[in-house]
Design a protein around this motif. Structure first.
Motif, PDB file in Angstrom:
ATOM      1  N   UNK A  11      14.778  44.548  55.419  1.00 27.66           N
ATOM      2  CA  UNK A  11      13.755  43.545  55.700  1.00 27.66           C
ATOM      3  C   UNK A  11      14.028  42.182  55.112  1.00 27.66           C
ATOM      4  N   UNK A  12      15.280  41.906  54.745  1.00 25.55           N
ATOM      5  CA  UNK A  12      15.574  40.642  54.068  1.00 25.55           C
ATOM      6  C   UNK A  12      16.422  39.681  54.890  1.00 25.55           C
ATOM      7  N   UNK A  13      17.121  40.157  55.908  1.00 33.77           N
ATOM      8  CA  UNK A  13      18.037  39.280  56.637  1.00 33.77           C
ATOM      9  C   UNK A  13      17.519  38.879  58.019  1.00 33.77           C
ATOM     10  N   UNK A  14      16.898  39.796  58.732  1.00 37.99           N
ATOM     11  CA  UNK A  14      16.453  39.509  60.094  1.00 37.99           C
ATOM     12  C   UNK A  14      15.246  38.573  60.093  1.00 37.99           C
ATOM     13  N   UNK A  15      15.216  37.685  61.077  1.00 41.96           N
ATOM     14  CA  UNK A  15      14.044  36.831  61.254  1.00 41.96           C
ATOM     15  C   UNK A  15      12.865  37.671  61.739  1.00 41.96           C
ATOM     16  N   UNK A  16      11.682  37.213  61.465  1.00 46.47           N
ATOM     17  CA  UNK A  16      10.489  37.889  61.955  1.00 46.47           C
ATOM     18  C   UNK A  16      10.436  37.785  63.474  1.00 46.47           C
ATOM     19  N   UNK A  17      10.237  38.918  64.122  1.00 48.83           N
ATOM     20  CA  UNK A  17      10.202  38.923  65.576  1.00 48.83           C
ATOM     21  C   UNK A  17       8.883  38.358  66.076  1.00 48.83           C
ATOM     22  N   UNK A  18       8.890  37.722  67.255  1.00 44.03           N
ATOM     23  CA  UNK A  18       7.631  37.251  67.837  1.00 44.03           C
ATOM     24  C   UNK A  18       6.725  38.426  68.191  1.00 44.03           C
ATOM     25  N   UNK A  19       5.444  38.155  68.312  1.00 48.96           N
ATOM     26  CA  UNK A  19       4.461  39.201  68.588  1.00 48.96           C
ATOM     27  C   UNK A  19       4.805  39.978  69.843  1.00 48.96           C
ATOM     28  N   UNK A  20       5.255  39.291  70.879  1.00 49.76           N
ATOM     29  CA  UNK A  20       5.554  39.959  72.153  1.00 49.76           C
ATOM     30  C   UNK A  20       6.634  41.020  71.983  1.00 49.76           C
ATOM     31  N   UNK A  21       7.675  40.700  71.206  1.00 51.78           N
ATOM     32  CA  UNK A  21       8.755  41.672  70.980  1.00 51.78           C
ATOM     33  C   UNK A  21       8.275  42.831  70.129  1.00 51.78           C
ATOM     34  N   UNK A  25      29.435  46.673  80.959  1.00 52.41           N
ATOM     35  CA  UNK A  25      30.794  47.161  81.146  1.00 52.41           C
ATOM     36  C   UNK A  25      31.730  46.003  81.479  1.00 52.41           C
ATOM     37  N   UNK A  26      32.963  46.107  81.066  1.00 51.27           N
ATOM     38  CA  UNK A  26      33.999  45.130  81.387  1.00 51.27           C
ATOM     39  C   UNK A  26      35.341  45.828  81.350  1.00 51.27           C
ATOM     40  N   UNK A  27      36.293  45.324  82.118  1.00 52.81           N
ATOM     41  CA  UNK A  27      37.602  45.958  82.180  1.00 52.81           C
ATOM     42  C   UNK A  27      38.559  45.463  81.094  1.00 52.81           C
ATOM     43  N   UNK A  28      38.324  44.235  80.613  1.00 55.56           N
ATOM     44  CA  UNK A  28      39.256  43.653  79.654  1.00 55.56           C
ATOM     45  C   UNK A  28      38.524  43.194  78.391  1.00 55.56           C
ATOM     46  N   UNK A  29      39.261  43.185  77.296  1.00 56.35           N
ATOM     47  CA  UNK A  29      38.748  42.674  76.030  1.00 56.35           C
ATOM     48  C   UNK A  29      38.663  41.156  76.105  1.00 56.35           C
ATOM     49  N   UNK A  30      37.577  40.603  75.602  1.00 54.20           N
ATOM     50  CA  UNK A  30      37.422  39.153  75.511  1.00 54.20           C
ATOM     51  C   UNK A  30      36.976  38.810  74.094  1.00 54.20           C
ATOM     52  N   UNK A  31      36.666  37.555  73.848  1.00 53.77           N
ATOM     53  CA  UNK A  31      36.249  37.146  72.513  1.00 53.77           C
ATOM     54  C   UNK A  31      34.816  37.599  72.240  1.00 53.77           C
ATOM     55  N   UNK A  32      34.593  38.002  71.012  1.00 58.09           N
ATOM     56  CA  UNK A  32      33.243  38.371  70.593  1.00 58.09           C
ATOM     57  C   UNK A  32      32.880  37.569  69.353  1.00 58.09           C
ATOM     58  N   UNK A  33      31.593  37.515  69.038  1.00 56.00           N
ATOM     59  CA  UNK A  33      31.133  36.856  67.826  1.00 56.00           C
ATOM     60  C   UNK A  33      30.202  37.808  67.084  1.00 56.00           C
ATOM     61  N   UNK A  34      30.196  37.708  65.768  1.00 59.02           N
ATOM     62  CA  UNK A  34      29.317  38.534  64.951  1.00 59.02           C
ATOM     63  C   UNK A  34      28.359  37.647  64.172  1.00 59.02           C
ATOM     64  N   UNK A  35      27.159  38.162  63.982  1.00 57.81           N
ATOM     65  CA  UNK A  35      26.131  37.447  63.237  1.00 57.81           C
ATOM     66  C   UNK A  35      25.499  38.397  62.226  1.00 57.81           C
ATOM     67  N   UNK A  36      24.932  37.822  61.189  1.00 52.27           N
ATOM     68  CA  UNK A  36      24.278  38.636  60.170  1.00 52.27           C
ATOM     69  C   UNK A  36      22.960  39.204  60.668  1.00 52.27           C
ATOM     70  N   UNK A  37      22.364  38.566  61.676  1.00 52.36           N
ATOM     71  CA  UNK A  37      21.059  38.973  62.185  1.00 52.36           C
ATOM     72  C   UNK A  37      21.000  38.686  63.680  1.00 52.36           C
ATOM     73  N   UNK A  38      20.042  39.269  64.403  1.00 53.06           N
ATOM     74  CA  UNK A  38      19.915  38.992  65.828  1.00 53.06           C
ATOM     75  C   UNK A  38      19.631  37.511  66.087  1.00 53.06           C
TER      76      UNK A  38
END
Length: 282
Positions: A163-173, A219-232
């Motif tokens: 409960x320390x890294x993720x932002x608070x989700x909006x009410x709808x989510x 799904x995808x046939x080939x590897x492409x670039x990805x990015x990582x984040x600490x939170x959504x």
């Protein structure tokens, strides 16, 4: 003398190549992501142990990805045909003994039986049994060997248990997630699994872990670039996607790069396809 030197050099190089190969247990290897994990490890000449319900299904899917038939007797690939929760403690310990890493991509089948039948806590119970097996075999692990790496495939729909890294989700989510939690048992299992690995396993065991949270999978046939984040980042539904083959690539990168592993050890990284990442303005 020159011939003797060349033979010695080749022997040394062969030994170095063998020693650098990892041994990785993949649980959930016939799944849409797990099969890519196995194929990418094999392509990089690592050794794979796979626990699957159907050996033929795994070999067939790997043949489709790699473009060649695979032999179950291959020294690189060892397949155990079983449901992981049906294995005895001794059998499971034999699976993890000598491994450098364990990757769990196991999940519930998205059928009525898979979602509402038993086992209701497939992911959580599998993690618990794997963790116990790893701990039980620690005494036989060479003291100069690195700690075993454990990767769990989660979901960005599961909030960080701390409960320390993720932002608070909006009410709808939050409303939508509450409905999913009440009606879809696999989501509750995924939340319980994340909580178990964070609070019960923690950081004082003989192995290290990370929980990778992919956003919407495609799904995808080939590897492409990805990015990582600490939170959504972005909204929970539809803002970002990631291909299963890219998720598998991240897993392999985590296993083979100590720097990347140290970035995300004991954390819950979120992964997206690089070209589609949307950052929310909230």
């Amino acid at each position: 003398m020159q011939r003797s030197f060349l033979l010695s050099l080749l022997t040394i190089l062969a030994t170095m190549s063998t020693s650098s190969a990892l041994t990785v247990l993949v649980v959930g290897a016939t799944g849409a992501t797990g099969r890519h994990v196995v194929s990418q490890l094999l392509q990089k000449n690592h050794n794979v142990r796979a626990i699957v319900r159907s050996k033929d299904r795994l070999l067939s899917s790997l043949g489709d990805i790699l473009g060649k038939d695979l032999d179950n007797d291959s020294s690189q690939l060892q397949i155990t045909e079983a449901a992981i929760l049906d294995l005895s403690d001794d059998d499971l310990q034999k699976q993890v003994e000598g491994c450098d890493a364990v990757v769990q991509t196991l999940g519930h089948n998205m059928t009525f039986k898979g979602m509402y039948g038993k086992p209701r806590k497939l992911v959580t119970d599998s993690i618990r049994r794997l963790a116990n097996a790893i701990e039980a075999t620690e005494s036989s692990r060479p003291t100069d060997r690195k700690k075993l790496k454990f990767i769990l495939m989660g979901s960005d729909g599961v909030t960080h248990p701390g409960g320390t890294t993720d932002d608070k989700r909006p009410l709808s989510e939050n409303v939508v997630l509450s409905i999913i939690r009440a009606l879809v048992p696999p989501h509750r299992d995924n939340e319980a699994a994340a909580k178990y690995i964070y609070k019960d396993i923690g950081t004082d065991k003989s192995f290290e872990w990370t929980v990778v949270r992919p956003t919407d999978l495609i799904d995808a046939e080939k590897i492409s670039k990805y990015v990582t984040h600490e939170k959504p980042v972005g909204g929970l539904f539809g803002d970002n996607t990631v291909s299963r083959i890219n998720v598998a690539q991240l897993f392999v990168d985590l296993l083979t790069s100590d720097d990347l592993w140290q970035t995300w050890v004991y954390k819950f990284p979120v992964v997206h396809n690089a070209e589609e990442t949307v950052v929310s303005s909230k």
